[in-house]
Design an enzyme around this catalytic site. Structure first.
Site, PDB file in Angstrom:
ATOM      1  CD  GLU A 122      17.828  14.040 -47.581  1.00 27.37           C
ATOM      2  OE1 GLU A 122      18.482  14.895 -46.971  1.00 27.37           O
ATOM      3  OE2 GLU A 122      17.720  14.004 -48.829  1.00 27.37           O
ATOM      4  CG  HIS A 244      12.144  21.504 -50.105  1.00 35.63           C
ATOM      5  ND1 HIS A 244      11.630  21.390 -48.826  1.00 35.63           N
ATOM      6  CD2 HIS A 244      13.268  20.752 -50.118  1.00 35.63           C
ATOM      7  CE1 HIS A 244      12.410  20.605 -48.113  1.00 35.63           C
ATOM      8  NE2 HIS A 244      13.415  20.210 -48.873  1.00 35.63           N
ATOM      9  CG  HIS A 351      14.069  22.734 -53.615  1.00 32.16           C
ATOM     10  ND1 HIS A 351      14.908  23.563 -52.896  1.00 32.16           N
ATOM     11  CD2 HIS A 351      14.623  21.495 -53.554  1.00 32.16           C
ATOM     12  CE1 HIS A 351      15.918  22.856 -52.402  1.00 32.16           C
ATOM     13  NE2 HIS A 351      15.768  21.604 -52.799  1.00 32.16           N
ATOM     14  NE  ARG A 386      16.205  17.618 -56.702  1.00 29.95           N
ATOM     15  CZ  ARG A 386      16.649  17.772 -55.455  1.00 29.95           C
ATOM     16  NH1 ARG A 386      17.612  16.981 -54.993  1.00 29.95           N
ATOM     17  NH2 ARG A 386      16.132  18.677 -54.661  1.00 29.95           N
TER      18      ARG A 386
END
Length: 538
Positions: A122, A244, A351, A386
């Site tokens: 990712e 997000h 998110h 994050r």
């Protein structure tokens, strides 16, 4: 009539962090796990991507640490990052031992002859290290842990129980600051029950519901953060709220996240014209960290006046897409979007709450006997942004660390004293619940407009003015009427919004998820934003 309950451990929250802690504790302890709605209503169940961990022989702890530090905008606490990553493999093994059905890769074998697990990559990661269960990892983990919990007679799973506030020695006028339990609204009876416990754990998730558009479930109201603040705990870095980049944009789709793993497997972000735009913003293009991708999408939407952008994976084989992303495929198809042939309309949405209640490496807060784990907490792992799939890992590592600490205190911490019942003698039933709905809507709209992806001093000042008025209204309402889930959540969310705004106003730079037009540069020295509650200074 209200009830009094006594347990060794009270866990407020029934997601990955809370269930992991409950299952790791010894079976002779009495454990209550509270869920304010149905057990599956939290964020864990809906997590798609997976769990980041060093599992492949080609990967290293140092590489995972560096990827996390790079994504964190210079604000990660390296000791927290190393602690988490170094415990990643054992945490995943614990999940495997519980029976979590992670997707296997039949192309290779371990030395012991077993199948390898499939690892995906990712944004922000330099290796494939995301272990997953197709694209419904959260559901696989949650269902497994819940089934295990139901097999344990000492774990009491209580649905429709909404924590109102923590009970501390200070609150009762006793000497000391220890947390003794919590007042909890039993939605079935309508009464506020008293839960006494030797140890209390906040595992209530984040506060993304403070924004108008979010990928989170309706319960992500910052309850644990608000309760901990009122109990006397510090909070940290609440200005860093992760958006997000890719949530499904469709009038009938509510909170549906399009997993980052699509971009990890080659999906491209495009404008309505079909033109790619991410290479103009970052050399990593679609695999850049989330803050960069979210700002790029926000910029293009505002520049062109468009409602959404598009995520396109249709150039991949249809069989590959259906096999790796069955949940996304089926959900999009239900809205008439065939992702094997069409691009997916997407927008950014709130998110993840990167800040939270300040804890140490054992999950301990500033209040003795009170722990915070998962998204409720601030460990220093995430810094200013994050890294994808580190959040679930944090849940498992810190839940297990908290258990280790609790076990060292079992012989020294006795049962709490008899706690007073909740006093509802001065309140009445509300006949003006419309006020709650209006305040809820107003709060989420001005937070989206003024404390969103791009900020300014003027916007933050407007937000601060609005939230101050709102807090006064809510406090008056709370003092005069019986509590309900909506009122409890609004009270908590407004308080956390205030803490977010105050934190954002203190950061006079742009770093990670906090981007302000008034201070577009990053300061040479990174510092956390730590807020101290009034009781901390008494």
């Amino acid at each position: 009539m209200s009830q009094h309950h006594l347990h060794d451990v009270l866990v407020i929250g029934s997601g990955a962090a809370g269930l992991t802690l409950a299952l790791t504790l010894p079976e002779h302890l009495s454990i209550a796990v509270l869920s304010k709605g149905d057990l599956a209503n939290g964020s864990t169940f809906w997590a798609q991507g997976g769990v980041a961990a060093v599992l492949d022989n080609m990967d290293t702890v140092e590489s995972h640490v560096q990827d996390t530090l790079n994504a964190g905008g210079g604000l990660c606490r390296e000791e927290a990052v190393r602690f988490t990553v170094e415990h990643s493999r054992e945490s995943i093994q614990w999940l495997i031992d519980q029976g979590v059905p992670f997707t296997r890769d039949e192309k290779g074998f371990h030395e012991d002859g077993g199948f390898e697990f499939h690892l995906t990559r990712e944004g922000g990661h330099t290796h494939r290290r995301i272990i997953h269960a197709a694209d419904a990892t959260g559901a696989a983990i949650f269902n497994t842990l819940l089934a295990r919990s139901r097999q344990r007679s000492n774990i009491h799973l209580l649905e429709q129980h909404v924590a109102v506030d923590l009970i501390t020695e200070r609150r009762l006028g006793l000497e000391g600051d220890r947390c003794l339990g919590a007042y909890v609204l039993n939605r079935s009876s309508g009464e506020v029950d008293t839960f006494a416990a030797r140890f209390v754990i906040l595992a209530t998730g984040g506060a993304a519901k403070v924004y108008l558009y979010t990928s989170n479930s309706d319960g992500a109201c910052g309850d644990g953060i608000a309760m901990a603040w009122r109990a006397g705990c510090r909070v940290g870095n609440l200005e860093f709220n992760q958006f997000h980049p890719t949530c499904l944009y469709h009038p009938q789709a509510k909170n549906f996240l399009i997993t980052e793993a699509l971009r990890g497997e080659g999906a491209l972000l495009k404008l309505p014209s079909g033109e790619r735009f991410m290479p103009r913003f970052d050399e990593r293009a679609e695999l850049a960290p989330r803050d960069i991708v979210a700002r790029a999408i926000d910029h293009e939407m505002k520049r062109l006046g468009i409602d959404c952008v598009y995520l396109d994976i249709s150039h991949k084989p249809a069989e590959f897409i259906r096999e790796h992303f069955p949940t996304v495929y089926e959900r999009c198809l239900s809205f008439g979007i065939d992702i094997t042939r069409q691009a997916i309309p997407v927008v950014p949405a709130a998110h993840y709450t990167c800040g939270g209640v300040v804890i140490d490496s054992h999950g301990r807060t500033d209040v003795p006997g009170l722990y915070a784990i998962g998204e409720t907490s601030f460990t220093g792992l995430h810094g200013a942004n994050r890294l994808a799939s580190n959040s679930l890992l944090e849940c498992f590592v810190y839940a297990r660390a908290a258990v280790a600490d609790i076990l060292t205190q079992l012989d020294s911490v006795g049962s709490p004293p008899t706690l007073p019942q909740w006093d509802a003698s001065q309140v009445t039933d509300s006949d003006e619940d419309v006020i709650i709905a209006h305040n809820w809507d107003e709060l989420r709209r001005f937070m989206w407009d003024y404390v969103g992806i791009v900020r300014t001093n003027k916007r933050l000042m407007r937000a601060q003015h609005r939230v101050t008025l709102l807090l006064a209204e809510i406090d008056e309402f709370y003092s005069n009427y019986k509590v309900s889930r909506d009122l409890i959540e609004l009270r908590n969310l407004a308080l956390v919004a205030d803490l977010m705004i105050r934190s954002a106003m203190l950061r006079r730079e742009s770093r990670g998820l906090h981007y302000t037009l008034d201070y577009p540069e990053m300061l040479p020295q990174a510092q956390d934003t730590i807020l101290l509650p009034p009781t901390f200074c008494d």
